[in-house]
Motif scaffolding. Structure first.
Motif, short mmCIF file in Angstrom:
data_model
loop_
_atom_site.label_atom_id
_atom_site.label_comp_id
_atom_site.label_asym_id
_atom_site.label_seq_id
_atom_site.Cartn_x
_atom_site.Cartn_y
_atom_site.Cartn_z
N SER A 1 4.74 28.06 24.16
CA SER A 1 6.05 28.62 23.89
C SER A 1 6.07 30.11 24.22
CB SER A 1 6.43 28.40 22.42
OG SER A 1 5.45 28.99 21.59
N PRO A 2 7.25 30.70 24.38
CA PRO A 2 7.34 32.10 24.79
C PRO A 2 6.69 33.08 23.83
CG PRO A 2 9.46 31.01 25.07
CD PRO A 2 8.58 30.05 24.32
N GLN A 3 6.60 32.72 22.53
CA GLN A 3 6.09 33.65 21.53
C GLN A 3 4.58 33.63 21.39
OE1 GLN A 3 7.96 30.94 20.98
NE2 GLN A 3 7.58 29.99 19.00
N VAL A 4 3.87 32.89 22.24
CA VAL A 4 2.42 32.80 22.15
C VAL A 4 1.76 33.94 22.90
CG1 VAL A 4 0.42 31.42 22.83
CG2 VAL A 4 2.39 30.32 21.79
N VAL A 5 0.80 34.60 22.26
CA VAL A 5 0.03 35.67 22.90
C VAL A 5 -1.14 35.02 23.62
CG1 VAL A 5 -1.25 37.81 22.60
CG2 VAL A 5 0.67 37.30 21.09
N ASN A 6 -0.90 34.59 24.82
CA ASN A 6 -1.95 33.97 25.61
C ASN A 6 -1.43 33.80 27.02
OD1 ASN A 6 -4.54 32.71 25.98
ND2 ASN A 6 -4.41 32.00 23.87
N ALA A 7 -2.28 33.28 27.89
CA ALA A 7 -1.92 32.90 29.25
C ALA A 7 -2.84 31.76 29.61
CB ALA A 7 -2.10 34.07 30.21
N TYR A 8 -2.43 30.90 30.54
CA TYR A 8 -3.29 29.76 30.84
C TYR A 8 -3.07 29.24 32.25
CZ TYR A 8 0.82 26.90 29.49
OH TYR A 8 2.07 26.34 29.39
N TYR A 9 -4.06 28.44 32.69
CA TYR A 9 -4.04 27.79 34.01
C TYR A 9 -4.11 26.29 33.80
CZ TYR A 9 -5.89 25.89 38.37
OH TYR A 9 -6.09 25.13 39.50
N ARG A 10 -3.31 25.54 34.56
CA ARG A 10 -3.33 24.08 34.47
C ARG A 10 -3.82 23.52 35.81
NH1 ARG A 10 2.61 23.01 31.80
NH2 ARG A 10 3.27 24.28 33.57
N PRO A 11 -5.03 22.98 35.84
CA PRO A 11 -5.59 22.54 37.12
C PRO A 11 -4.82 21.40 37.77
CG PRO A 11 -7.03 21.93 35.28
CD PRO A 11 -6.01 22.86 34.74
N ALA A 12 -4.27 20.47 36.98
CA ALA A 12 -3.56 19.35 37.56
C ALA A 12 -2.24 19.78 38.20
CB ALA A 12 -3.30 18.27 36.51
N ARG A 13 -1.72 20.93 37.81
CA ARG A 13 -0.48 21.45 38.39
C ARG A 13 -0.72 22.68 39.26
NH1 ARG A 13 3.99 20.76 33.49
NH2 ARG A 13 2.99 18.97 32.50
N ASN A 14 -1.92 23.23 39.17
CA ASN A 14 -2.28 24.45 39.90
C ASN A 14 -1.27 25.56 39.64
OD1 ASN A 14 -4.20 25.79 41.52
ND2 ASN A 14 -2.92 25.55 43.33
N ASP A 15 -0.90 25.72 38.39
CA ASP A 15 0.01 26.81 38.05
C ASP A 15 -0.61 27.71 36.99
OD1 ASP A 15 0.22 25.16 35.82
OD2 ASP A 15 2.41 25.04 35.85
N ILE A 16 -0.12 28.92 36.94
CA ILE A 16 -0.56 29.92 35.98
C ILE A 16 0.65 30.35 35.16
CG2 ILE A 16 -2.64 30.76 37.11
CD1 ILE A 16 -1.02 32.84 38.54
N VAL A 17 0.46 30.39 33.84
CA VAL A 17 1.59 30.57 32.93
C VAL A 17 1.36 31.81 32.06
CG1 VAL A 17 2.98 29.48 31.14
CG2 VAL A 17 1.87 28.06 32.89
N PHE A 18 2.37 32.68 32.02
CA PHE A 18 2.29 33.93 31.26
C PHE A 18 3.49 34.00 30.31
CE2 PHE A 18 0.48 34.57 35.48
CZ PHE A 18 -0.82 34.92 35.16
N PRO A 19 3.33 33.54 29.06
CA PRO A 19 4.44 33.61 28.10
C PRO A 19 4.90 35.04 27.87
CG PRO A 19 2.68 32.17 27.31
CD PRO A 19 2.14 32.89 28.50
N ALA A 20 6.14 35.17 27.46
CA ALA A 20 6.73 36.50 27.25
C ALA A 20 5.89 37.35 26.31
CB ALA A 20 8.14 36.33 26.70
N ALA A 21 5.29 36.72 25.32
CA ALA A 21 4.64 37.46 24.25
C ALA A 21 3.44 38.28 24.70
CB ALA A 21 4.22 36.51 23.13
N ILE A 22 2.72 37.84 25.72
CA ILE A 22 1.54 38.60 26.13
C ILE A 22 1.92 39.78 27.02
CG2 ILE A 22 0.98 37.35 28.27
CD1 ILE A 22 -2.00 37.52 27.33
N ALA B 1 -3.42 20.31 45.51
CA ALA B 1 -2.36 19.49 44.94
C ALA B 1 -2.62 19.12 43.49
CB ALA B 1 -2.19 18.22 45.78
N GLY B 2 -3.74 19.60 42.93
CA GLY B 2 -4.09 19.26 41.56
C GLY B 2 -4.85 17.97 41.44
N LYS B 3 -5.33 17.43 42.55
CA LYS B 3 -6.08 16.17 42.53
C LYS B 3 -7.54 16.43 42.25
CE LYS B 3 -6.85 12.01 45.35
NZ LYS B 3 -6.61 11.38 46.67
N PHE B 4 -8.13 15.60 41.42
CA PHE B 4 -9.54 15.73 41.03
C PHE B 4 -10.39 15.13 42.14
CE2 PHE B 4 -13.30 14.36 38.45
CZ PHE B 4 -13.62 15.60 37.90
N GLU B 5 -10.88 15.99 43.03
CA GLU B 5 -11.71 15.53 44.13
C GLU B 5 -12.58 16.67 44.64
OE1 GLU B 5 -9.33 14.16 47.36
OE2 GLU B 5 -8.99 16.16 48.16
#
Length: 702
Positions: A494-515, A556-560
């Protein structure tokens, strides 16, 4: 189970978040809202009293302890004075940069929840948050109810008489979102990442990791846990002698589960352990005493073609236990876990008992958190995105998002250049690495479209009933994803979380507003501070795409496997060096686990090096301002160190050494910089200084 890779830990049951300055809040309040909110969007008007918020914790020159040599103890030089002045509060087990930002956010969230609770005519997410907060704060009603909210479930457990009924009990509870002996989630298929599949992993333990049941240095915790189990049983009416006997049986049952479980280290080191696709017929043959065909029928969802029955050895052992363990022991086990899971939301006697073991004995917390923080944490566990809708009304600006987009682009360019210049990787593997780089998707601030809560019914009658309704609603929402295309824009936080993360299956990087706040990001700070802070965070998340686990997923986020054998071997040799480096760090008489923390240590090293390159590019041709008598390079590394200020209770630290994939904060401060010649040059360090790793042992991966 399938997971994203986060910058820092989010302790179980605690969502850390932060807020923004009054100027940004004012800008956000003037219409900066995500689109597509849907029928359950927030329509309320909210205001925040900025004078009630904890100040930001930004880097200051006065925080430096110049009696400490930066080349021998950079963590002490950068943070010792701050840490000495900011001990862990009595209602916490950790206190530092993340936690102070989290406290500030919770102060904003409390104001938002109080305003929502005051509006009895509210609808949509405003009603949801208001109902949860108002009933959670009604201690008189909760205390008067005692354990009545769970009595019907306890009575149902008493009526179980054979293994078929036990299996049915497990299915019925799973349909309500209460997994007991397994962890059920829906996530992208590792081999077909555009489609969702069900994953079933291990669970059933009351302690954080199997090592608490098997290691000699955890025997005191296990003994204290058995006392806690007995005390919970007493609170639901079991006599003292009988409670002690049942507690011994329950701990023995959990020991058997623990021996069949994998440790946190094993799970962190091999993503393939999570992926064991089987048909329902194959799953049923694997666990003859628990039918997965009947399980999906009980969830009222179409039978999937396949599910991932992860850690099959664990499920085989559970199947054997369903036949071998006496029904009376299962009854004791189920009653205890029902009461323990509900304890934080029942009367004071249950809350206190749960606190005494899980917070005080296990993690060293001296005092309970306030009731308001307790309720907000519960809301964030089940309805975080709903509260996030209220949060972004007052806490994020278009200007901050635009500045962040520029930083992401600049870090991305620097990371691409580093891949292109690798001297240990062949052109064939580089090509695949660059394909993955080109497909990165950054997500900043908040989701483009809010999740709908339509169909969820809450009231002002019962806190426990509201939480159970929310839990069941979330479970059914998750079940609805099975076999459906992955929604790539959906967030896992959620936007209020102080963190950031990477999702390998989607190959995206997420930076919530809070950090995106000090000390990580400050729109008024210069490049050295922002690149050493949020720049290193961005680089950290990008590097996760190429750490020892992320590198097993393609563009593409494929496990190979997309590596040549020679490149894979070279990568393994370099990561082994990093394992040895962190294995050599000790705290409280225990070594850091370099294998458990490897992914995060790779990300720290690559992220900091990439951010440094980007900072040098951004400041090229400009005179060094020598702010506060410090060079740009010095302030860059000091900004990095500021983000990892963290005091911790000894019990909390020991718990994390066994379970946390992140190294202790003081070693994150020094681990990556000691491998960088740029750090040595910035502080005039010499060979032989503790912050200078020699050429033979220096780690350089990405």
């Amino acid at each position: 189970m399938p997971r994203e890779y986060r910058l820092g830990p989010v302790p179980k049951g605690l969502v850390l978040a932060l807020a923004v300055s009054s100027a940004i809040a004012a800008q956000a309040a003037n219409g900066n809202q995500p689109s597509g909110a849907g029928a359950s969007s927030s329509t309320g008007t909210y205001t925040i009293d900025q004078t009630k918020l904890l100040p930001f914790n930004a880097f200051k020159v006065d925080d430096l302890d110049k009696s400490i040599d930066a080349c021998h103890d950079f963590a002490g030089y950068a943070n010792a004075r701050f840490l000495a002045a900011n001990p862990v509060p009595s209602d916490r087990t950790i206190w530092g940069s993340f936690d102070m930002l989290g406290e500030r956010s919770m102060q904003i969230q409390q104001q938002l929840a109080e305003q929502a609770a005051a509006n009895r005519a509210a609808k949509g997410v405003d009603k949801l948050i208001g109902d949860l907060y108002a009933t959670g704060m009604d201690e008189a009603r909760i205390n008067a109810a005692g354990y009545t909210p769970i009595k019907a479930e306890l009575d149902a457990i008493s009526r179980l008489s054979n293994k078929e009924q036990i299996a049915e009990y497990l299915r019925e509870n799973a349909a309500k979102g209460r997994d007991i002996l397994f962890d059920f989630v829906v996530f992208a298929d590792f081999k077909a990442p555009d489609m969702n599949m069900a994953y079933v992993g291990q669970a059933g333990l009351g302690l954080p990791d199997k090592t608490y049941y098997t290691a000699d240095n955890r025997k005191d915790v296990l003994a204290a846990y058995e006392v806690y189990v007995a005390n919970i049983l007493k609170l639901i009416g079991v006599s003292g002698t009988e409670a002690a006997r049942q507690a011994a049986d329950i701990v023995a049952l959990e020991k058997r589960l623990a021996h069949a479980s994998l440790s946190s280290e094993e799970l962190a080191r091999d993503r393939e352990l999570e992926y064991n696709p089987v048909t329902l017929a194959e799953a049923d043959r694997l666990t003859p005493n628990f039918s997965w065909t009947k399980f999906f029928q009980s969830q009222q969802v179409a039978a999937p073609a396949r599910l991932s029955l992860a850690m099959p050895g664990f499920h085989q052992e559970v199947s054997r236990m369903l036949a071998e363990v006496p029904v009376s022991v299962w009854q004791s086990y189920f009653k205890y876990h029902a009461a323990s899971a509900a304890a934080p939301h029942l009367s004071d006697a249950f809350v206190q008992e749960h606190f005494r073991f899980y917070s005080k004995a296990l993690r060293g917390q001296d005092e309970k958190e306030t009731r308001a923080m307790h309720v907000l944490n519960a809301i964030n566990r089940g309805a975080a995105e709903a509260l996030g809708q209220l949060y972004v009304k007052v806490a994020f600006s278009p200007e901050a998002k635009m500045r962040m987009e520029t930083l992401v682009a600049n870090i991305g360019k620097a990371f691409k250049t580093r891949i292109e210049n690798l001297d240990w990787m062949s052109s064939e593997t580089k090509k695949r690495a660059l394909e993955k780089w080109a497909s990165f998707e950054p997500r900043i601030g908040y989701p483009d479209k809010w999740r709908s809560w339509d169909g969820l019914r809450t009231s002002r009658d019962s806190y426990y009933d509201n939480l159970q309704a929310l839990q069941e609603f979330n479970h059914k929402w998750m079940l609805g994803k099975i076999g459906k295309p992955v929604n790539r824009t959906e967030w896992d936080t959620s936007p209020q979380v102080v963190n950031a993360y990477y999702r390998p299956a989607r190959n995206d990087i997420v930076f919530p507003a809070a950090i995106l706040q000090p000390p990580f990001f400050d729109p008024n700070a210069d490049d050295a501070i922002n690149y050493g802070g949020i720049g290193a965070v961005i680089g950290h998340e990008m590097t996760h795409g190429y750490d020892d686990q992320g590198a097993r997923f393609d563009a593409a986020g494929k496990f190979e496997n997309w590596w040549t054998p020679a490149d894979a071997q070279a990568f393994s040799e370099r990561t082994a060096q990093l394992v040895r480096q962190f294995d050599g760090y000790t705290t409280l008489g225990e070594n850091v686990n370099g294998r458990l923390t490897l992914s995060e240590n790779i990300a720290d090293l690559g992220g900091l090096a990439t951010a440094y390159d980007a900072m040098k590019a951004a400041t090229a041709g400009k005179p060094d301002p020598m702010t506060g008598g410090l060079t740009n390079d010095q302030r860059f590394f000091l900004s990095w160190a500021t983000g990892w200020r963290r005091n911790m209770k000894d019990e909390e630290a020991r718990w994390r050494l066994s379970t946390d994939i992140h190294a202790p904060a003081q070693f994150r401060v020094i681990g990556a910089p000691s491998n960088m010649p740029a750090f040595a040059a910035a502080f005039n360090c010499k060979p032989g200084d503790r912050m200078v790793i020699g050429d033979a042992d220096r780690v350089d991966i990405w």
